[in-house]
Design an enzyme around this catalytic site. Structure first.
Site, PDB file in Angstrom:
ATOM      1  N   GLY A   1       0.772  -1.178   0.037  1.00 16.97           N
ATOM      2  CA  GLY A   1       0.000   0.009  -0.050  1.00 16.97           C
ATOM      3  C   GLY A   1       0.878   1.228   0.010  1.00 16.97           C
TER       4      GLY A   1
ATOM      5  N   GLY B   1       0.624  -0.650   9.371  1.00 15.98           N
ATOM      6  CA  GLY B   1       0.424   0.486   9.504  1.00 15.98           C
ATOM      7  C   GLY B   1       0.820   1.258   8.174  1.00 15.98           C
TER       8      GLY B   1
ATOM      9  N   CYS C   1      -7.816  -0.695   4.529  1.00 14.70           N
ATOM     10  CA  CYS C   1      -6.954  -1.089   5.549  1.00 14.70           C
ATOM     11  C   CYS C   1      -7.281  -0.947   7.050  1.00 14.70           C
ATOM     12  CB  CYS C   1      -5.867  -0.141   5.281  1.00 14.70           C
ATOM     13  SG  CYS C   1      -4.446  -0.550   6.590  1.00 14.70           S
TER      14      CYS C   1
ATOM     15  N   LYS D   1     -10.086  -2.640  -3.967  1.00  9.35           N
ATOM     16  CA  LYS D   1     -10.034  -3.890  -2.756  1.00  9.35           C
ATOM     17  C   LYS D   1     -11.062  -3.710  -1.653  1.00  9.35           C
ATOM     18  CE  LYS D   1      -6.711  -6.798  -0.436  1.00  9.35           C
ATOM     19  NZ  LYS D   1      -5.034  -7.030  -0.277  1.00  9.35           N
TER      20      LYS D   1
ATOM     21  N   THR E   1      -7.894  -8.104   4.723  1.00 10.20           N
ATOM     22  CA  THR E   1      -7.954  -8.919   5.962  1.00 10.20           C
ATOM     23  C   THR E   1      -9.117  -8.418   7.077  1.00 10.20           C
ATOM     24  OG1 THR E   1      -6.458  -7.084   7.183  1.00 10.20           O
ATOM     25  CG2 THR E   1      -5.503  -8.892   6.205  1.00 10.20           C
TER      26      THR E   1
ATOM     27  N   GLY F   1      -7.570 -14.530   0.035  1.00  9.78           N
ATOM     28  CA  GLY F   1      -7.799 -14.793   1.446  1.00  9.78           C
ATOM     29  C   GLY F   1      -7.846 -16.276   1.964  1.00  9.78           C
ATOM     30  N   GLY F   2      -6.427 -16.490   2.198  1.00 15.80           N
ATOM     31  CA  GLY F   2      -6.056 -17.809   2.675  1.00 15.80           C
ATOM     32  C   GLY F   2      -5.873 -18.684   1.551  1.00 15.80           C
TER      33      GLY F   2
END
Lengths: 53, 311
Positions: B48, B74, B132, B166, B194, B245-246
């Site tokens: 990011g 962060g 985020c 996203k 996430t 995702g995973g």
């Protein structure tokens, strides 16, 4: 340590002389062995422990 | 039968195969370039990137959990101008598409970042990170369909390159957000970022991660959640959906393609095996070949229970 090769930025450690853009060194790529005086020990010791027994 | 793995994400952005490296797990490609052949993946989604450099959050920043991990980095990054001048010339040498993941505190910051990168060779498209969980107000734009549409439309107005949004899974109705950004001009969506999570330091009797104590949960633990989100997004939009995702194996990737994804991203798995994405590229090829299919989208099943599904 997340990845071990410098992409996750998870193993950041405070270093001496770091400014706004270089506040941290990555333990995985800059370390794990680092010059004693390169580490900002006071700041490091103020950080909470990361590991859970 | 000729097997074609390529994926068209819109605006002339065609990936050679449907497997990408997820934002935040591949840096800006420089570290991975020494470990794996970046020509072999379809796309690299950068860390990011914000208008100005960010130092990120104080450690500890990551914590291992059952079948996954929490992170609270962060958005540490060198700023968009550094990416444009120092990293983009490297991007241009790799065979994979490089998609800049853009983050910001408000609509103007997204527009500024995209405007700065838009004339820069080596950048093939943008992934707007409106999700985020680890910075103050990082989720604000991603939780409201109107706000998500507003930032999408503003970026759409300043670039002809592919704009991917996203999405955050930390919402009540992810389909509504997806539909809003599609209407505002997004070329594709990535699902999902996430999940907000927490780990407790039992002896210290407080969270492991500092600040709010929360971080973003990723890894195999979230795969069933992410599959449900991708299926919901697939029902809500007609634009390409990038499932993430995973995903750690070929079978995981195939599951996302069946659930409606046009492409996928490998994230946390890269930390334990930098070549995971490349193995999955070969695995998806072999799976399609064995199934007698010529394109990945032919795998798409019937995740909507209101449609007729084979029993």
């Amino acid at each position: 340590m997340g990845c071990g090769f410098g992409t996750c930025l998870g193993c950041a450690l405070p270093v001496v002389g770091g400014d706004e853009n270089t506040a941290w060194a990555l333990c995985c790529t800059a370390g794990p062995v680092m010059p004693l005086r390169a580490v900002a020990w006071d700041e490091l010791m103020r950080l909470p422990p990361a590991h859970v027994a | 039968m000729t097997l074609d793995l390529s994926v068209d994400l819109g605006r002339g952005l065609r990936l050679t195969n449907p497997v990408g490296l997820a934002s935040g797990t591949a840096g800006f490609g420089l570290e991975l370039a020494g470990l794996i052949d970046l020509d072999a993946v379809g796309a690299l989604f950068t860390k990011g990137t914000t208008r100005l450099p960010r130092t990120g959050n104080a450690p500890p920043r990551v914590a291992e959990t059952t079948a996954g991990m929490l992170n609270s980095i962060g958005l540490q990054n060198p700023g968009v101008e550094h990416v444009a001048s120092e990293y983009a010339p490297q991007f241009a040498r790799w065979g994979c598409a490089v998609i800049a993941n853009i983050a910001g505190a408000g609509v103007d910051e997204y527009v500024d970042c995209v405007s700065i990168l838009d004339g820069v060779a080596g950048v093939d498209g943008y992934e707007l990170n409106i999700s985020c969980p680890n910075i103050a107000h990082g989720l604000d734009l991603g939780r409201d369909p109107g706000e998500a549409a507003r930032v999408t439309a503003a970026v759409r107005a300043v670039t002809e390159r592919c704009v991917i949004v996203k999405l955050s899974p930390n919402v009540t109705d992810i389909g509504a957000i997806a539909s809003a950004v599609e209407s505002a001009g997004a070329d594709a969506v990535s699902a999902v970022n996430t999940y907000v999570g927490m780990k407790i330091h039992r002896h210290a009797r407080r969270p492991v991660l500092p600040g709010s104590g929360t971080g973003g949960l990723s890894g195999p633990a979230i795969k069933p959640l992410a599959l449900a989100a991708v299926a919901a997004v697939r029902r809500a939009v007609t634009i390409p959906v990038i499932g993430v995702g995973g995903i750690a194996t070929t079978e995981d990737a195939v599951d996302f393609l069946i659930a409606g994804a046009d492409a996928i991203q490998v994230g946390t798995a890269t930390f334990t095996d930098p070549s995971a994405a490349i193995r999955i590229v070969a695995g998806v090829h072999d799976y399609l070949d064995a199934a007698g299919l010529s394109r990945a989208t032919q795998l798409r099943g019937h995740p909507d229970p209101t449609e007729s599904a084979p029993c």
